[in-house]
Design a protein around this motif. Structure first.
Motif, mmCIF file in Angstrom:
data_model
loop_
_atom_site.group_PDB
_atom_site.id
_atom_site.type_symbol
_atom_site.label_atom_id
_atom_site.label_comp_id
_atom_site.label_asym_id
_atom_site.label_seq_id
_atom_site.Cartn_x
_atom_site.Cartn_y
_atom_site.Cartn_z
ATOM 1 N N THR A 91 74.928 46.588 62.936
ATOM 2 C CA THR A 91 76.244 47.184 62.701
ATOM 3 C C THR A 91 76.377 48.437 63.561
ATOM 4 O OG1 THR A 91 76.318 46.377 60.418
ATOM 5 C CG2 THR A 91 77.791 48.186 60.980
ATOM 6 N N LEU A 92 77.564 48.648 64.091
ATOM 7 C CA LEU A 92 77.868 49.848 64.870
ATOM 8 C C LEU A 92 79.104 50.501 64.278
ATOM 9 C CD1 LEU A 92 77.897 50.186 68.738
ATOM 10 C CD2 LEU A 92 79.782 51.091 67.384
ATOM 11 N N GLU A 157 66.606 50.318 60.309
ATOM 12 C CA GLU A 157 66.355 51.093 61.523
ATOM 13 C C GLU A 157 67.691 51.576 62.086
ATOM 14 O OE1 GLU A 157 63.203 49.750 64.172
ATOM 15 O OE2 GLU A 157 63.141 47.874 63.012
ATOM 16 N N THR A 158 67.710 52.798 62.593
ATOM 17 C CA THR A 158 68.963 53.380 63.075
ATOM 18 C C THR A 158 68.751 54.205 64.340
ATOM 19 O OG1 THR A 158 68.819 55.486 61.862
ATOM 20 C CG2 THR A 158 69.765 53.616 60.684
ATOM 21 N N VAL A 159 69.792 54.252 65.146
ATOM 22 C CA VAL A 159 69.881 55.228 66.224
ATOM 23 C C VAL A 159 71.282 55.827 66.150
ATOM 24 C CG1 VAL A 159 70.531 53.434 67.909
ATOM 25 C CG2 VAL A 159 69.662 55.645 68.693
ATOM 26 N N THR A 160 71.330 57.152 66.126
ATOM 27 C CA THR A 160 72.585 57.882 65.951
ATOM 28 C C THR A 160 72.798 58.824 67.128
ATOM 29 O OG1 THR A 160 72.287 57.869 63.542
ATOM 30 C CG2 THR A 160 73.881 59.442 64.442
ATOM 31 N N ALA A 171 83.369 66.689 66.250
ATOM 32 C CA ALA A 171 82.225 65.898 66.704
ATOM 33 C C ALA A 171 82.536 64.416 66.584
ATOM 34 C CB ALA A 171 80.993 66.237 65.884
ATOM 35 N N LEU A 172 81.935 63.654 67.465
ATOM 36 C CA LEU A 172 82.077 62.200 67.478
ATOM 37 C C LEU A 172 80.707 61.616 67.166
ATOM 38 C CD1 LEU A 172 84.330 60.144 68.169
ATOM 39 C CD2 LEU A 172 83.502 60.169 70.523
ATOM 40 N N MET A 173 80.629 60.749 66.133
ATOM 41 C CA MET A 173 79.358 60.165 65.714
ATOM 42 C C MET A 173 79.347 58.669 65.998
ATOM 43 S SD MET A 173 77.949 62.900 64.567
ATOM 44 C CE MET A 173 76.418 62.120 64.025
ATOM 45 N N LEU A 174 78.250 58.192 66.582
ATOM 46 C CA LEU A 174 78.053 56.752 66.784
ATOM 47 C C LEU A 174 76.731 56.365 66.141
ATOM 48 C CD1 LEU A 174 78.693 54.578 69.896
ATOM 49 C CD2 LEU A 174 76.431 54.528 68.832
ATOM 50 N N LEU A 175 76.776 55.395 65.248
ATOM 51 C CA LEU A 175 75.580 54.944 64.533
ATOM 52 C C LEU A 175 75.394 53.441 64.719
ATOM 53 C CD1 LEU A 175 73.279 55.161 62.374
ATOM 54 C CD2 LEU A 175 75.054 54.772 60.650
ATOM 55 N N VAL A 176 74.207 53.040 65.152
ATOM 56 C CA VAL A 176 73.822 51.637 65.217
ATOM 57 C C VAL A 176 72.682 51.426 64.235
ATOM 58 C CG1 VAL A 176 72.901 49.783 66.649
ATOM 59 C CG2 VAL A 176 74.531 51.403 67.627
ATOM 60 N N SER A 177 72.799 50.412 63.370
ATOM 61 C CA SER A 177 71.767 50.163 62.356
ATOM 62 C C SER A 177 71.455 48.673 62.299
ATOM 63 C CB SER A 177 72.231 50.663 60.987
ATOM 64 O OG SER A 177 73.419 50.025 60.578
ATOM 65 N N GLU A 186 65.896 46.502 72.046
ATOM 66 C CA GLU A 186 67.202 45.940 72.409
ATOM 67 C C GLU A 186 68.343 46.760 71.822
ATOM 68 O OE1 GLU A 186 69.694 41.755 71.845
ATOM 69 O OE2 GLU A 186 67.565 41.851 71.361
ATOM 70 N N MET A 187 68.216 47.177 70.560
ATOM 71 C CA MET A 187 69.281 47.936 69.919
ATOM 72 C C MET A 187 69.396 49.348 70.485
ATOM 73 S SD MET A 187 70.909 46.014 67.817
ATOM 74 C CE MET A 187 70.703 44.827 69.148
ATOM 75 N N GLU A 188 68.269 49.952 70.818
ATOM 76 C CA GLU A 188 68.308 51.283 71.422
ATOM 77 C C GLU A 188 68.990 51.232 72.781
ATOM 78 O OE1 GLU A 188 64.633 53.493 71.349
ATOM 79 O OE2 GLU A 188 64.036 52.570 69.458
ATOM 80 N N GLU A 189 68.701 50.197 73.556
ATOM 81 C CA GLU A 189 69.351 50.035 74.855
ATOM 82 C C GLU A 189 70.849 49.784 74.692
ATOM 83 O OE1 GLU A 189 67.323 46.954 76.935
ATOM 84 O OE2 GLU A 189 65.520 48.162 77.300
ATOM 85 N N ALA A 190 71.204 48.946 73.698
ATOM 86 C CA ALA A 190 72.623 48.667 73.454
ATOM 87 C C ALA A 190 73.368 49.944 73.069
ATOM 88 C CB ALA A 190 72.770 47.617 72.356
ATOM 89 N N ALA A 191 72.781 50.730 72.188
ATOM 90 C CA ALA A 191 73.421 51.981 71.770
ATOM 91 C C ALA A 191 73.580 52.933 72.947
ATOM 92 C CB ALA A 191 72.607 52.636 70.655
ATOM 93 N N ALA A 192 72.539 53.024 73.793
ATOM 94 C CA ALA A 192 72.590 53.918 74.951
ATOM 95 C C ALA A 192 73.681 53.502 75.924
ATOM 96 C CB ALA A 192 71.231 53.939 75.651
ATOM 97 N N ASP A 193 73.902 52.194 76.083
ATOM 98 C CA ASP A 193 74.953 51.718 76.974
ATOM 99 C C ASP A 193 76.339 51.933 76.374
ATOM 100 O OD1 ASP A 193 73.113 50.896 78.880
ATOM 101 O OD2 ASP A 193 73.043 48.829 78.160
ATOM 102 N N ILE A 194 76.481 51.625 75.085
ATOM 103 C CA ILE A 194 77.802 51.702 74.456
ATOM 104 C C ILE A 194 78.269 53.144 74.313
ATOM 105 C CG2 ILE A 194 79.085 51.224 72.330
ATOM 106 C CD1 ILE A 194 77.355 48.702 72.012
ATOM 107 N N VAL A 195 77.363 54.070 73.996
ATOM 108 C CA VAL A 195 77.790 55.460 73.792
ATOM 109 C C VAL A 195 78.369 56.046 75.077
ATOM 110 C CG1 VAL A 195 75.617 56.634 74.366
ATOM 111 C CG2 VAL A 195 77.136 57.606 72.626
#
Length: 205
Positions: A91-92, A157-160, A171-177, A186-195
């Protein structure tokens, strides 16, 4: 909250790959109808790629993901459904945080402290610079809510990313879980690209 030489964010944009399905989060959205139409579309899309999906299971999962995100009322919400999967892998969510009387000034240090915990060891916190402004990245894990009765706990697991867009105090918050094991890289790379795709628009006043 608009202040001298600062503007409030009136809108923000994001670009996600097509397997990230936008979730209906407005109170007026017809979640049931959306889940039915979206499950039909994803099943047809999967069939073209050679996969046979369980439409009923997919529809149920779509509704559950939408209801879960709607409970938090984010600005945007997406669920990851790669071809061949009838349940979401991640989820993002994107949200805005405005300064107020209790938090008159939002900083990267405050974001790192407010959105981190040490449930499973200390979080990994780092700083980065995006086109729209400086950001703090928080990588951490939690115990997922509602674990199976009598079963082992589920690791969430999350990356924010907490972003401070230049020209505003909001502030703008983006959370991938995610809870599926083995997806961290894979999820860390996806979050880094999308942000990196985040954009902001400011009030004209």
């Amino acid at each position: 909250m608009a202040r001298a030489l600062m503007s409030d964010i009136s809108n923000c944009g994001i670009v996600c790959p097509t397997d990230w399905v936008p979730l209906p989060i407005e109170p007026s959205d017809d979640v049931k109808g959306w889940a039915k139409a979206t499950s039909a579309r994803l099943c047809a899309q999967g069939a073209e790629a050679g996969y046979e999906l369980d439409k009923r299971a997919l529809r149920k999962d779509l509704r559950a993901r939408a209801d879960d995100s709607r409970s938090r009322a984010p600005f945007y919400a997406f669920a990851l459904y790669p071809d061949g999967f009838d349940s979401s892998l991640a989820t993002l969510e994107v949200d805005l945080i405005h300064p107020d009387e209790t938090i008159p000034r939002i900083t990267l240090d405050w974001l790192a402290d407010a959105f981190s915990a040490d449930d499973f060891g200390p979080p990994k916190i780092s700083r980065t610079e995006l086109d729209i402004g400086p950001a703090v990245r928080i990588r951490q894990n939690f115990a997922a809510a509602d674990p199976p009765a009598g079963g082992p706990g589920i690791l969430l697991e999350t990356v924010t990313y907490g972003v401070l867009p230049t020209g505003t105090e909001t502030a703008l918050m983006l959370l991938v879980s995610w809870t599926v094991p083995g997806l961290s890289e894979e999820m860390e790379e996806a979050a880094a690209d999308i942000v990196k795709t985040l954009t902001v628009e400011f009030d004209a006043s």
